[in-house]
Design an enzyme around this catalytic site. Structure first.
Site, PDB file in Angstrom:
ATOM      1  N   PHE A 170      22.415  -3.067 -45.899  1.00  0.00           N
ATOM      2  CA  PHE A 170      21.696  -4.484 -46.121  1.00  0.00           C
ATOM      3  C   PHE A 170      22.604  -5.589 -45.267  1.00  0.00           C
ATOM      4  O   PHE A 170      22.000  -6.422 -44.709  1.00  0.00           O
ATOM      5  CB  PHE A 170      20.923  -4.779 -47.204  1.00  0.00           C
ATOM      6  CG  PHE A 170      19.984  -4.018 -47.556  1.00  0.00           C
ATOM      7  CD1 PHE A 170      19.104  -3.492 -46.757  1.00  0.00           C
ATOM      8  CD2 PHE A 170      19.953  -3.601 -49.011  1.00  0.00           C
ATOM      9  CE1 PHE A 170      18.107  -2.660 -47.168  1.00  0.00           C
ATOM     10  CE2 PHE A 170      19.000  -2.760 -49.295  1.00  0.00           C
ATOM     11  CZ  PHE A 170      17.956  -2.074 -48.557  1.00  0.00           C
ATOM     12  N   ASP A 171      23.848  -5.317 -45.569  1.00  0.00           N
ATOM     13  CA  ASP A 171      24.665  -6.341 -44.824  1.00  0.00           C
ATOM     14  C   ASP A 171      24.607  -6.032 -43.264  1.00  0.00           C
ATOM     15  O   ASP A 171      24.648  -7.050 -42.387  1.00  0.00           O
ATOM     16  CB  ASP A 171      26.187  -5.965 -45.222  1.00  0.00           C
ATOM     17  CG  ASP A 171      26.659  -6.834 -46.183  1.00  0.00           C
ATOM     18  OD1 ASP A 171      26.097  -8.128 -46.575  1.00  0.00           O
ATOM     19  OD2 ASP A 171      27.568  -6.339 -47.017  1.00  0.00           O
ATOM     20  N   VAL A 172      24.654  -4.772 -42.972  1.00  0.00           N
ATOM     21  CA  VAL A 172      24.469  -4.519 -41.329  1.00  0.00           C
ATOM     22  C   VAL A 172      23.046  -5.173 -41.043  1.00  0.00           C
ATOM     23  O   VAL A 172      23.112  -5.734 -39.932  1.00  0.00           O
ATOM     24  CB  VAL A 172      24.499  -3.054 -41.134  1.00  0.00           C
ATOM     25  CG1 VAL A 172      24.158  -2.625 -39.779  1.00  0.00           C
ATOM     26  CG2 VAL A 172      26.100  -2.547 -41.560  1.00  0.00           C
TER      27      VAL A 172
END
Length: 378
Positions: A170-172
């Site tokens: 989810f960071d990506v």
């Protein structure tokens, strides 16, 4: 000819006040496409500089993976002189991106309203974990969002504990959403002459990224559950045992299933009323799976992979990361690029006229500080 052209974002100056993963991933994508990215770091540097092992030449590979094509300057926002330079950078920038906890930069006069008042064309991107309302106090770590969003409830065996994904997915994803938002806002500025505030948060990115699972809940009231490597709506769509391991085998439609049965020497299964349509196969997966596995166990994964691939049946060995990189190389995707001796993964976007460029390795802390400070002070 295209190799020598400036990138499509040539002339765009990005003031990158972000750190760790989501923001730096977004700005690396922009830098690969030609933007001039100035990475602003505090005296201690980006946290990922210390996230080790593994390392290459003493530098954390986590940091190396998301920071190429940037210049680094250390600015201590608690120092009046450095803060004045940060303000000058914000006034000159086309894009400013930050992922501090909501409200933090306002204390330094670097929140959106203050920056936009001095620079009406600024595209100001903010990335948070849980938004700027009731979740503003929550730190935005990917694992927290994997837990809170429901992803971990979907990952793992049905009778086992929940698991996180093997990467900070989810960071990506939030980094990708931020990059898309920035590009949209730059296009709007070109049309209308004014910038705007781009806001992305990890939880919203997560719920969007859960796609069929979040849709199952909001559109049909269904709460998805862990199914191991199985798919809730398609069968086969999972690893199946072979003579020496497992092979991912997919029949995404009825035609692919018929071809699969032909290659396996089980053509009668394609006409069996229990398995003829995808919905039939999904309902009767426990009847169909052992019939497929019995035949797959007769040969190795590699043997089946080559025969199924030749017939057009989607399948794949289960590689380790080195195997994935090697496969990409075998397929002609040239997955690795090297800049001044530092290897990294190629930008996945192909552009025929203005392809991504790789001209700077990930910078050392404050490597370009002197030249950037002189430019800002001039």
């Amino acid at each position: 000819m295209a190799e020598g052209r400036p990138g499509p974002l040539h002339g765009i100056l990005v003031a990158d006040f972000s750190r760790i993963l989501a923001g730096p991933y977004a700005t690396m994508l922009l830098a690969d496409l030609g933007a001039d990215v100035i990475k602003v770091e505090g005296p201690g540097g980006d946290d990922t500089r210390t996230w080790r092992p593994p390392v290459r030449d003493g530098i954390a590979t986590y940091y190396l993976g998301v920071n190429r094509n940037k210049r680094s300057v250390v600015l201590d926002l608690t120092d009046p002189g450095d803060l004045a330079l940060a303000h000058r950078l914000a006034r000159r920038a086309d894009v400013m991106i930050q992922n501090f906890r909501p409200g933090t930069l306002r204390r330094f006069g670097l929140g959106y309203d203050a920056v936009a008042a001095a620079n009406a064309g600024i595209v100001y991107a903010s990335i948070s974990g849980f938004g700027v309302a009731a979740g503003a106090d929550l730190p935005g770590y990917d694992l927290m969002v994997q837990a809170a969003s429901g992803l971990m409830s979907l990952t793992g065996e049905p009778d086992g504990p929940p698991y996180k994904a093997g990467v900070a997915v989810f960071d990506v994803m939030a980094g990708l959403h931020a990059a898309v938002g920035i590009l949209a806002a730059l296009h709007h500025r070109q049309e209308c002459g004014v910038g705007q505030h781009v806001e992305v948060n990890l939880l919203s990115s997560a719920l969007s990224g859960l796609v069929n699972h979040s849709s199952a809940h909001v559109a049909a009231g269904t709460v998805p559950f862990r199914m191991g490597n199985a798919h809730p709506s398609i069968f086969p769509y999972e690893p199946l045992p072979t003579a020496d391991g497992e092979l991912v085998v997919i029949a995404g439609n009825d035609g692919q299933f018929r071809t699969l049965c032909q290659v396996l020497g089980l053509p009668e299964l394609a006409d069996d009323s229990r398995f003829r349509r995808n919905q039939d196969r999904t309902v009767n997966r426990e009847l169909l799976r052992p019939l497929l596995v019995a035949r797959l166990r007769e040969r190795t994964s590699d043997e089946w992979f080559h025969d199924l691939r030749a017939a057009g049946v989607p399948c794949s060995p289960i590689n380790t990361v080195d195997g994935g990189v090697a496969l990409a190389g075998e397929l002609g995707l040239e997955p690795v690029v090297t800049v001044d001796g530092v290897p990294g993964v190629r930008n996945p976007i192909g552009l025929s006229a203005t392809p991504p460029r790789y001209h700077l390795p990930p910078p050392g802390l404050d490597e370009h500080g002197a030249e950037i400070r002189a430019w800002l002070a001039g």
